[in-house]
Design an enzyme around this catalytic site. Structure first.
Site, short mmCIF file in Angstrom:
data_model
loop_
_atom_site.label_atom_id
_atom_site.label_comp_id
_atom_site.label_asym_id
_atom_site.label_seq_id
_atom_site.Cartn_x
_atom_site.Cartn_y
_atom_site.Cartn_z
N THR A 292 40.21 52.10 45.21
CA THR A 292 41.56 51.57 45.31
C THR A 292 42.59 52.70 45.41
O THR A 292 42.35 53.81 44.91
CB THR A 292 41.87 50.72 44.07
OG1 THR A 292 43.26 50.41 44.03
CG2 THR A 292 41.52 51.44 42.77
N ASP A 293 43.74 52.37 45.99
CA ASP A 293 44.83 53.35 46.04
C ASP A 293 45.44 53.60 44.66
O ASP A 293 46.17 54.56 44.45
CB ASP A 293 45.92 52.93 47.03
CG ASP A 293 46.54 51.57 46.73
OD1 ASP A 293 46.15 50.92 45.73
OD2 ASP A 293 47.43 51.15 47.51
N GLU A 294 45.11 52.71 43.69
CA GLU A 294 45.71 52.85 42.36
C GLU A 294 45.27 54.11 41.63
O GLU A 294 45.88 54.50 40.63
CB GLU A 294 45.38 51.63 41.49
CG GLU A 294 45.93 50.36 42.05
CD GLU A 294 45.89 49.21 41.05
OE1 GLU A 294 45.78 49.47 39.84
OE2 GLU A 294 45.96 48.07 41.50
N TYR B 135 42.16 49.78 34.10
CA TYR B 135 41.45 49.48 35.35
C TYR B 135 41.43 50.69 36.27
O TYR B 135 40.37 51.15 36.71
CB TYR B 135 42.10 48.28 36.07
CG TYR B 135 41.71 48.19 37.53
CD1 TYR B 135 40.41 47.87 37.90
CD2 TYR B 135 42.63 48.46 38.54
CE1 TYR B 135 40.03 47.82 39.24
CE2 TYR B 135 42.27 48.41 39.88
CZ TYR B 135 40.96 48.09 40.23
OH TYR B 135 40.59 48.04 41.54
N LYS C 295 38.36 53.16 37.75
CA LYS C 295 38.07 53.32 39.18
C LYS C 295 38.14 54.81 39.55
O LYS C 295 37.30 55.32 40.30
CB LYS C 295 39.05 52.51 40.04
CG LYS C 295 38.86 51.01 39.97
CD LYS C 295 37.48 50.53 40.43
CE LYS C 295 37.26 50.70 41.92
NZ LYS C 295 35.98 50.06 42.34
P1 NAD Z 1 36.74 40.56 42.34
O1 NAD Z 1 37.09 40.63 40.88
O2 NAD Z 1 37.22 39.41 43.15
O3 NAD Z 1 35.14 40.59 42.52
C1 NAD Z 1 34.32 41.44 41.77
C2 NAD Z 1 32.87 40.94 41.89
O4 NAD Z 1 32.03 41.86 41.17
C3 NAD Z 1 32.64 39.55 41.29
O5 NAD Z 1 31.87 38.76 42.16
C4 NAD Z 1 31.87 39.84 40.00
O6 NAD Z 1 31.00 38.77 39.62
C5 NAD Z 1 31.12 41.10 40.38
N1 NAD Z 1 30.76 41.90 39.19
C6 NAD Z 1 31.57 42.27 38.17
N2 NAD Z 1 30.87 43.00 37.28
C7 NAD Z 1 29.60 43.11 37.76
C8 NAD Z 1 28.43 43.75 37.30
N3 NAD Z 1 28.42 44.43 36.15
N4 NAD Z 1 27.32 43.67 38.05
C9 NAD Z 1 27.31 42.97 39.22
N5 NAD Z 1 28.39 42.33 39.70
C10 NAD Z 1 29.53 42.41 38.98
O7 NAD Z 1 37.21 41.95 42.94
P2 NAD Z 1 37.79 42.29 44.40
O8 NAD Z 1 39.26 42.10 44.38
O9 NAD Z 1 36.97 41.64 45.42
O10 NAD Z 1 37.52 43.86 44.43
C11 NAD Z 1 36.28 44.36 44.93
C12 NAD Z 1 36.33 45.88 44.94
O11 NAD Z 1 37.41 46.33 45.75
C13 NAD Z 1 36.56 46.50 43.56
O12 NAD Z 1 35.76 47.66 43.46
C14 NAD Z 1 38.03 46.85 43.56
O13 NAD Z 1 38.29 47.95 42.71
C15 NAD Z 1 38.24 47.20 45.02
N6 NAD Z 1 39.61 47.05 45.54
C16 NAD Z 1 40.25 45.85 45.40
C17 NAD Z 1 41.51 45.67 45.97
C18 NAD Z 1 42.25 44.36 45.89
O14 NAD Z 1 43.37 44.25 46.39
N7 NAD Z 1 41.69 43.30 45.31
C19 NAD Z 1 42.12 46.74 46.65
C20 NAD Z 1 41.43 47.96 46.75
C21 NAD Z 1 40.17 48.09 46.21
O1 TDX Z 2 51.86 36.53 38.42
C1 TDX Z 2 52.03 37.67 38.82
N1 TDX Z 2 53.30 38.11 39.06
C2 TDX Z 2 53.58 39.37 39.51
O2 TDX Z 2 54.75 39.71 39.70
C3 TDX Z 2 50.92 38.59 39.07
C4 TDX Z 2 49.51 38.14 38.82
C5 TDX Z 2 51.22 39.85 39.53
N2 TDX Z 2 52.50 40.24 39.74
C6 TDX Z 2 52.76 41.58 40.32
C7 TDX Z 2 52.03 42.74 39.71
C8 TDX Z 2 51.87 43.68 40.89
O3 TDX Z 2 53.06 44.43 41.08
O4 TDX Z 2 52.30 41.50 41.68
C9 TDX Z 2 51.72 42.75 42.09
C10 TDX Z 2 50.27 42.52 42.50
O5 TDX Z 2 49.55 42.17 41.32
P1 TDX Z 2 47.94 41.95 41.33
O6 TDX Z 2 47.59 40.90 42.29
O7 TDX Z 2 47.51 41.82 39.91
O8 TDX Z 2 47.44 43.31 41.98
P2 TDX Z 2 47.58 44.87 41.57
O9 TDX Z 2 47.76 45.04 40.11
O10 TDX Z 2 48.58 45.49 42.50
O11 TDX Z 2 46.08 45.39 41.92
C11 TDX Z 2 45.41 44.90 43.12
O12 TDX Z 2 45.42 45.85 44.14
C12 TDX Z 2 44.69 47.02 43.92
C13 TDX Z 2 43.97 44.52 42.79
O13 TDX Z 2 43.95 43.52 41.76
C14 TDX Z 2 43.18 45.72 42.38
O14 TDX Z 2 41.81 45.38 42.17
C15 TDX Z 2 43.26 46.74 43.49
O15 TDX Z 2 42.65 47.95 43.07
#
Ligand code: NAD
Ligand code: TDX
Length: 332
Positions: free
Chosen positions: A121-123, A148, A152
């Site tokens: 992630t960019d975080e 988190y 990462k």
């Molecule tokens: P998510 O929470 O929707 O999915 C995570 C999945 O991993 C789930 O299906 C869960 O059951 C599985 N999991 C969790 N712990 C596990 C374990 N110990 N063993 C096997 N499976 C396990 O997450 P997401 O939003 O799809 O993110 C996926 C990846 O992308 C993560 O590595 C996250 O850091 C990265 N990422 C997410 C975002 C975003 O915007 N959501 C952005 C950049 C990077």
């Molecule tokens: O109810 C809400 N209201 C609100 O203002 C929620 C759930 C979030 N927020 C804000 C927090 C953040 O500024 O919205 C923004 C996005 O929040 P999230 O969806 O929780 O994402 P963020 O914390 O930015 O992280 C996401 O992007 C990077 C993913 O969850 C991570 O897994 C990924 O690494």
């Protein structure tokens, strides 16, 4: 490369990737997923049985991981605890999965000599000021803020060390915020869409000035496939689609698209340590590997995502009440 092992493939981005791979290649895919609260087998409905298999299990289970690596030409590692708010409430699972789980996979990659791609992630780079002209690049120093993002960051550093010390054939990508189908209702965009469907006012943390750089999950998938096919071993690639929007702008867009007044939302308690702004410069991926996003228009991608949640209430409804009760207990 014929057989892919995808960890976390029942989650949001992993399931989008599996559909993308099945639709756009002739690869075979095995998903390894623990099915935590965030995993949903229904996100994998409709995949062809002769090219897809599912294994329920933990990425920190060394014996299981070892047996699955024996059958894989490459591994794409999505599995993680992914929600910042949860990591503030209970960090432990983030250490177990994001750190120990990634370590377990790297040891298997080392033993089997398997090509490994790590999803991050960019975080890990921390946050930017709103008026900073700079964006994150592959050389920005790591500066994570939350439990988190620190786990990462730790997992990324493990991958780099296993490449350098043990010659593991790995690449890393750090992507910006994803949106699209199959995203859990705890996350910002699905939470607000499903709130509006349920007649609940959207909830904006603090003033809502925080900026996220949105990319459609399908564009993330095409970028990962590109890196898997053409990325240079040991390299990191940033993935982004120039989609910066403030949270307030996104809530207003959702309300407008769903036929509500643009100001029909509530401000709620801010997230502790809330990162202000993320912004990705994906020049390296675009120039070195020739990748381009297909969803250049955030508004139309958001409209399609709203339509998906309207059409798939049976997918998200089981998690909605519990998720909102948890937020309500924290004043959010
Ligand atoms: P998510 O929470 O929707 O999915 C995570 C999945 O991993 C789930 O299906 C869960 O059951 C599985 N999991 C969790 N712990 C596990 C374990 N110990 N063993 C096997 N499976 C396990 O997450 P997401 O939003 O799809 O993110 C996926 C990846 O992308 C993560 O590595 C996250 O850091 C990265 N990422 C997410 C975002 C975003 O915007 N959501 C952005 C950049 C990077
Ligand atoms: O109810 C809400 N209201 C609100 O203002 C929620 C759930 C979030 N927020 C804000 C927090 C953040 O500024 O919205 C923004 C996005 O929040 P999230 O969806 O929780 O994402 P963020 O914390 O930015 O992280 C996401 O992007 C990077 C993913 O969850 C991570 O897994 C990924 O690494």
């Amino acid at each position: 490369m014929r057989r892919l092992l995808v960890t976390g493939g029942a989650g949001f981005i992993g399931s989008n990737f599996v559909h993308h791979v099945i639709d756009n290649t002739d690869l075979h895919v095995t998903v390894l997923d623990k099915l935590t609260y965030a995993g949903n087998l229904r996100s994998l409905d409709g995949l062809p049985g002769d090219r897809f298999a599912f294994v329920q299990g933990d990425i920190a289970d060394a014996a299981l991981v070892d047996s699955l690596f024996g059958d894989a030409d490459a591994v794409v590692h999505y599995a993680a605890e992914s929600h910042n708010d949860n990591s503030l409430h209970d960090p432990r699972p983030f250490l177990d999965t994001n750190i120990v789980g990634t370590y377990t996979l790297l040891e298997a990659a080392r033993r089997h000599g398997t090509r490994f791609h790590h999803i991050s992630t960019d975080e890990v780079y921390g946050d930017l000021e709103l008026d900073d002209p700079a964006r994150f690049t592959e050389t920005t120093p790591y500066n994570p803020s939350s439990p988190y993002s620190s786990t990462k960051a730790g997992s990324d550093l493990l991958v780099r060390a296993w490449v350098r010390s043990f010659g593991v054939q790995a690449t890393i990508s750090n992507c910006s915020n994803n949106y699209g189908p199959y995203q859990h209702v705890e996350k910002f965009i699905p939470r607000q869409i499903t709130n509006v469907i349920r007649g609940i006012r959207p909830k904006l943390y603090g003033a809502g000035e925080n900026v996220r750089d949105w990319i459609h999950a399908d564009d993330h998938s095409s970028a990962v496939l590109t890196i898997l096919e053409r990325g240079r071993i040991g390299e990191t690639y940033l993935i982004g689609a120039d989609g910066e929007r403030s949270n307030k702008e996104v809530v207003e867009l959702i309300l407008e698209e769903m036929g509500q007044p643009r100001d029909a939302y509530d401000h709620v308690t801010d997230r502790a340590g809330h990162d202000l702004r993320y912004a990705i410069d994906s020049t390296k991926l675009r120039t070195e590997l020739g990748w381009m996003p297909a969803y250049s228009d955030f508004e139309s991608g958001l409209g399609a995502t709203i339509a998906w949640y309207r059409d798939h209430e049976d997918w998200w409804a089981p998690a909605k009440d519990e998720t909102e009760a948890f937020y309500a207990s924290k004043g959010q």
